[in-house]
Write a protein that holds these residues in place. Structure first.
Motif, PDB file in Angstrom:
ATOM      1  N   ARG A 197      -3.217  -4.273   7.137  1.00 33.74           N
ATOM      2  CA  ARG A 197      -3.956  -3.102   6.662  1.00 33.74           C
ATOM      3  C   ARG A 197      -3.297  -1.855   7.229  1.00 33.74           C
ATOM      4  O   ARG A 197      -2.573  -1.905   8.226  1.00 33.74           O
ATOM      5  N   HIS A 242      -7.996   1.212   7.015  1.00 33.35           N
ATOM      6  CA  HIS A 242      -8.070   1.648   5.619  1.00 33.35           C
ATOM      7  C   HIS A 242      -7.867   0.438   4.710  1.00 33.35           C
ATOM      8  O   HIS A 242      -6.793  -0.173   4.712  1.00 33.35           O
ATOM      9  N   SER A 282       0.807  -1.204   0.000  1.00 33.80           N
ATOM     10  CA  SER A 282       0.000   0.000   0.000  1.00 33.80           C
ATOM     11  C   SER A 282       0.845   1.261   0.000  1.00 33.80           C
ATOM     12  O   SER A 282       1.978   1.272   0.431  1.00 33.80           O
ATOM     13  N   GLU A 318      -7.646  -1.174   0.935  1.00 34.93           N
ATOM     14  CA  GLU A 318      -7.354  -0.833  -0.450  1.00 34.93           C
ATOM     15  C   GLU A 318      -7.748  -2.010  -1.311  1.00 34.93           C
ATOM     16  O   GLU A 318      -7.439  -3.154  -0.991  1.00 34.93           O
ATOM     17  N   ILE A 377      -0.691   4.071   1.397  1.00 26.12           N
ATOM     18  CA  ILE A 377      -1.342   4.909   2.408  1.00 26.12           C
ATOM     19  C   ILE A 377      -0.329   5.231   3.501  1.00 26.12           C
ATOM     20  O   ILE A 377       0.291   4.347   4.078  1.00 26.12           O
TER      21      ILE A 377
END
Length: 182
Positions: free
Chosen positions: A30, A40, A5, A42, A7
């Protein structure tokens, strides 16, 4: 293969997230906010497009944007919220080629795990040979199979879809093709 990710901060409160398996019974890492505890998720991005055809030819668009500026592709792009895959494919065909089409069946469904995408291409019958390309397209043109600039195709998913389209056309029967590109 695990997709990592991008993020970095919580969308709710702005705190830097940590990556861990949430305490809610989830089994995957996560992005979790240590302050407000928001998890969050994805999910893959959906790319939707068409194989627009006219008699024995297909419509290709020469890209006026990166990535792969100046290369040829089928009209396609990212699906928007509140639209179906077919609606998104029709919209992208209009935006990129200015082509009037009649949507047909889903033709290819391609998982591209390394970039977190799923590509959906529909066959689409062109209703005319008139095109009005949008700003993302240098040129929209019809190609017979032997005239396709195969070395100038922008994406592997487009090349694979075109190869399957022409193979099915020679057979006289179109099917649904589902495969992975690793």
């Amino acid at each position: 293969m695990e997709f990592r990710s991008a993020i970095k901060h919580c969308r709710n409160c702005g705190t830097a997230v940590t990556y861990r398996v949430p305490d809610d019974g989830d089994t995957r890492q996560r992005a979790v906010c240590p302050r407000c505890h928001t998890i969050h998720y994805e999910n893959p991005l959906n790319v939707v497009g068409t194989v627009p055809w006219w008699n024995d030819k297909v419509l290709l668009c020469k890209r006026n944007i990166e990535p792969r500026w100046g290369k040829w592709t089928l009209p396609a792009g990212f699906m928007e919220l509140a639209e179906t895959t077919a609606e998104g494919a029709a919209r992208e065909t209009d935006e990129e080629a200015g082509a009037h089409i009649e949507m047909q069946d889903l033709f290819t469904l391609i998982n591209v795990q390394r970039v977190g995408q799923v590509h959906f291409f529909y066959r689409a019958r062109l209703l005319s040979e008139a095109f009005d390309p949008g700003h993302e397209t240098i040129e929209a043109r019809l190609f017979a199979e032997d005239d396709i600039p195969w070395d100038e195709i922008a994406f592997h998913t487009v090349r694979e879809t075109l190869q399957r389209y022409f193979a099915d056309r020679r057979r006289g029967q179109f099917g649904l093709h589902h495969f992975d590109i690793r």
